[in-house]
Design a protein around this motif. Structure first.
Motif, PDB file in Angstrom:
ATOM      1  N   GLY A  15      -5.469  -2.839  -1.813  1.00 31.09           N
ATOM      2  CA  GLY A  15      -4.800  -1.799  -1.051  1.00 31.09           C
ATOM      3  C   GLY A  15      -4.153  -2.282   0.236  1.00 31.09           C
ATOM      4  N   VAL A  16      -4.816  -3.214   0.924  1.00 27.58           N
ATOM      5  CA  VAL A  16      -4.278  -3.692   2.208  1.00 27.58           C
ATOM      6  C   VAL A  16      -2.959  -4.441   2.034  1.00 27.58           C
ATOM      7  N   PRO A  17      -2.857  -5.455   1.163  1.00 24.13           N
ATOM      8  CA  PRO A  17      -1.568  -6.127   1.026  1.00 24.13           C
ATOM      9  C   PRO A  17      -0.484  -5.229   0.461  1.00 24.13           C
ATOM     10  N   LEU A  18      -0.866  -4.285  -0.408  1.00 28.78           N
ATOM     11  CA  LEU A  18       0.130  -3.323  -0.898  1.00 28.78           C
ATOM     12  C   LEU A  18       0.684  -2.506   0.259  1.00 28.78           C
ATOM     13  N   ALA A  19      -0.198  -1.981   1.097  1.00 28.91           N
ATOM     14  CA  ALA A  19       0.248  -1.175   2.234  1.00 28.91           C
ATOM     15  C   ALA A  19       1.132  -1.993   3.162  1.00 28.91           C
ATOM     16  N   ALA A  20       0.708  -3.220   3.474  1.00 29.14           N
ATOM     17  CA  ALA A  20       1.469  -4.057   4.400  1.00 29.14           C
ATOM     18  C   ALA A  20       2.837  -4.416   3.829  1.00 29.14           C
ATOM     19  N   ASP A  21       2.892  -4.792   2.568  1.00 30.04           N
ATOM     20  CA  ASP A  21       4.168  -5.183   1.959  1.00 30.04           C
ATOM     21  C   ASP A  21       5.132  -4.005   1.866  1.00 30.04           C
ATOM     22  N   LEU A  22       4.612  -2.859   1.429  1.00 32.02           N
ATOM     23  CA  LEU A  22       5.489  -1.699   1.264  1.00 32.02           C
ATOM     24  C   LEU A  22       5.979  -1.193   2.619  1.00 32.02           C
ATOM     25  N   ALA A  23       5.120  -1.230   3.616  1.00 28.60           N
ATOM     26  CA  ALA A  23       5.551  -0.822   4.953  1.00 28.60           C
ATOM     27  C   ALA A  23       6.584  -1.785   5.517  1.00 28.60           C
ATOM     28  N   SER A  24       6.408  -3.073   5.245  1.00 25.82           N
ATOM     29  CA  SER A  24       7.366  -4.073   5.720  1.00 25.82           C
ATOM     30  C   SER A  24       8.742  -3.897   5.086  1.00 25.82           C
ATOM     31  N   GLU A  25       8.786  -3.242   3.945  1.00 23.49           N
ATOM     32  CA  GLU A  25      10.057  -2.935   3.293  1.00 23.49           C
ATOM     33  C   GLU A  25      10.725  -1.699   3.884  1.00 23.49           C
ATOM     34  N   GLY A  26      10.081  -1.111   4.874  1.00 21.38           N
ATOM     35  CA  GLY A  26      10.664   0.057   5.530  1.00 21.38           C
ATOM     36  C   GLY A  26      10.144   1.382   5.031  1.00 21.38           C
ATOM     37  N   LYS A  27       9.177   1.370   4.132  1.00 19.86           N
ATOM     38  CA  LYS A  27       8.621   2.618   3.605  1.00 19.86           C
ATOM     39  C   LYS A  27       7.595   3.198   4.580  1.00 19.86           C
ATOM     40  N   ARG A  28       7.516   4.511   4.579  1.00 18.80           N
ATOM     41  CA  ARG A  28       6.507   5.202   5.381  1.00 18.80           C
ATOM     42  C   ARG A  28       5.212   5.235   4.578  1.00 18.80           C
ATOM     43  N   VAL A  29       4.237   4.476   5.038  1.00 17.34           N
ATOM     44  CA  VAL A  29       2.986   4.300   4.289  1.00 17.34           C
ATOM     45  C   VAL A  29       1.819   4.884   5.089  1.00 17.34           C
ATOM     46  N   VAL A  30       1.039   5.717   4.425  1.00 23.17           N
ATOM     47  CA  VAL A  30      -0.201   6.239   5.002  1.00 23.17           C
ATOM     48  C   VAL A  30      -1.366   5.694   4.183  1.00 23.17           C
ATOM     49  N   LEU A  31      -2.317   5.082   4.862  1.00 27.89           N
ATOM     50  CA  LEU A  31      -3.509   4.543   4.207  1.00 27.89           C
ATOM     51  C   LEU A  31      -4.737   5.276   4.713  1.00 27.89           C
ATOM     52  N   PHE A  32      -5.521   5.812   3.777  1.00 27.29           N
ATOM     53  CA  PHE A  32      -6.768   6.483   4.117  1.00 27.29           C
ATOM     54  C   PHE A  32      -7.942   5.528   3.898  1.00 27.29           C
ATOM     55  N   GLU A  33      -8.837   5.459   4.856  1.00 23.10           N
ATOM     56  CA  GLU A  33     -10.058   4.650   4.725  1.00 23.10           C
ATOM     57  C   GLU A  33     -11.202   5.395   5.403  1.00 23.10           C
ATOM     58  N   ARG A  34     -12.238   5.687   4.627  1.00 29.85           N
ATOM     59  CA  ARG A  34     -13.366   6.461   5.177  1.00 29.85           C
ATOM     60  C   ARG A  34     -14.415   5.576   5.836  1.00 29.85           C
ATOM     61  N   ASP A  35     -14.344   4.276   5.602  1.00 31.41           N
ATOM     62  CA  ASP A  35     -15.374   3.371   6.095  1.00 31.41           C
ATOM     63  C   ASP A  35     -14.708   2.231   6.862  1.00 31.41           C
ATOM     64  N   ARG A  36     -15.312   1.057   6.863  1.00 33.90           N
ATOM     65  CA  ARG A  36     -14.776  -0.083   7.593  1.00 33.90           C
ATOM     66  C   ARG A  36     -13.548  -0.636   6.888  1.00 33.90           C
TER      67      ARG A  36
END
Length: 449
Positions: A15-36
């Protein structure tokens, strides 16, 4: 409700590299994490356990050095060991946060749940997106043993908060987690008992793997109870009492439950989004990570895949390719893994039994470690190398390595398998003497006989 481009649930190794890569492409990315941040690997699995084992194995090797004529007095500072574990773990988790922030990912520190089609709510925020990716992983499966609930038993989620070494530790489960942590505690000085329902340790592996690991753990002082189960647990005055099905009762200051994994799906409210789960609660996906809901994908062990970090990370690479229209699939890889016991277990591909069950004309060759010169030099002769081939195509189907640094060596086989190389490439290779890897061509030469 807010409209974004991508919603990711879970900050694991996919999930982390997906979020980072997609956001770096200019997409608005929201990541939910309930823990650490960082998921199980960073916080409760790979790294904390290997940090602990670095200390445990160092202590054990110092004691074993007497075999080489080197005599050492070993004193373990357990609080310092655990402080190091938590310090490095926290640094890694913080690094994940900095990576996401730098990429422009909006992180919501809350549990997420679906409220409708590609619509997710958490932490007072409701968002919808054309693309949703689930990477929620798995959690310890705790068996319904009478008396267990409400006691301060440990799982891998709480184990690394220990500050004092338990004088006696009871471990429920003789699989990878139970054996790694159990042997580690024994090497650090705890009296450890492992309780396994099956008739051998690591029952999903080949029998001679179990035999080697059984002998190694017993040599470290681990007491092993096979073919028995915990029927009742009691906890009083800081001490656990576990009644076994064989009539024996064991006592200890700590109880580690390592009896399997369950998917982190109950909180998702998956039905609201049209996402189907299987009978065990894992998310159903096809070979391109698509769930039964349009625009919703799932990766990692929440889909029932093996619970290994490298699997989840490779899912990230494949899903990124799928989203770009490339012809990648979930299964287009060689699966390998390592148990970081001493000696290590390294596995790649299929065992002989698995290969034959799939219809291959398979053959196996085995080389004992006591025939490898470097293993003799190191006095690390426990275990063996095993290679499985297809006699018709000469391709390598799998490998089982048990021995010193087996996890490093088995990856040589994985590379050959990924390349589709025949076993003759290994047989004809000249590897450096004296190294452990030098035994691999010797292993392959058995197929010429």
């Amino acid at each position: 409700m807010e409209q974004v481009d991508v919603i990711i649930i879970g900050s694991g190794q996919g999930g982390v590299p997906l979020a980072a890569d997609l956001a770096s492409e200019g997409k608005r990315v929201v990541l939910f994490e309930r823990d650490r941040l960082g998921g199980s690997c960073v916080n409760y699995g790979c790294h904390p356990s290997k940090l602990l084992l670095a200390s445990a194995h160092a202590a054990a090797r110092a004691r074993r050095a007497a075999r080489l004529g080197v005599h050492a007095e070993v004193r373990v500072d357990f609080p310092a060991v655990m402080q190091r574990v938590r310090r490095v773990r926290d640094q890694m988790s913080s690094g994940v946060g900095r990576r996401l922030e730098k990429a422009g990912v909006r992180v919501v520190r809350a549990e997420a749940r679906f409220t409708g089609e590609r619509t997710v709510e958490g932490g007072g925020l409701t968002v919808t997106a054309p693309l949703v990716i689930i990477n929620t992983g798995t959690a310890p499966a705790v068996p319904p043993i009478p008396g267990l609930e409400g006691t301060p038993y440990l799982t891998n989620l709480t184990f690394f908060e220990l500050n004092e070494l338990p004088a006696r530790t009871l471990v429920l489960g003789g699989g990878y987690v139970g054996l790694e942590l159990g042997q580690g505690l024994a090497q650090l000085g705890s009296e450890v008992h492992v309780i396994e329902m099956a008739e051998r340790l690591m029952p999903t592996e080949e029998p001679d793997v179990s035999e080697v690991l059984h002998a190694a753990l017993e040599a470290d002082g681990v007491r092993i109870h096979l073919g028995t189960r915990a029927e009742r647990v009691a906890h009083e005055n800081g001490r656990f009492s576990v009644a076994l099905s064989n009539g024996q009762t064991l006592e200890g200051e700590a109880l580690l439950v390592a009896t399997g994994r369950r998917p982190n799906t109950p909180a998702l409210n998956a039905e609201a989004a049209g996402i189907e789960l299987d009978a065990r609660g894992f998310i159903k996906v096809d070979d391109r990570f698509r769930t039964t809901a349009e625009g919703v994908y799932a990766i990692g062990d929440v889909t029932g895949q093996p619970a290994f970090t490298h699997v989840s990370w490779e899912d990230y690479r494949r899903l990124m390719a799928v989203l770009k229209g490339e012809a990648r699939r979930r299964g287009d890889r060689v699966l390998g893994y390592v148990a970081f016991t001493e000696p290590q277990l390294g596995r790649a591909g299929l065992t002989l039994e698995q290969a034959q069950a799939q219809g291959y004309k398979a053959r196996a060759a085995t080389l004992p470690m006591k025939r490898v010169a470097r293993a003799i030099d190191l006095d690390e002769t426990q275990g063996f190398f095993r290679l499985v081939i297809d006699e018709e195509t000469e391709r390598i189907l799998g490998a089982t390595f048990v021995g010193y640094e087996a996890g490093e060596l088995v990856q040589l086989i994985m590379v050959l398998m990924e390349a589709g190389a025949p076993w003759r490439v290994l047989e004809q290779s000249q590897l450096i003497h004296p190294t452990l890897a030098e035994g691999l061509p010797v292993l392959a030469r058995q197929f010429t006989q």
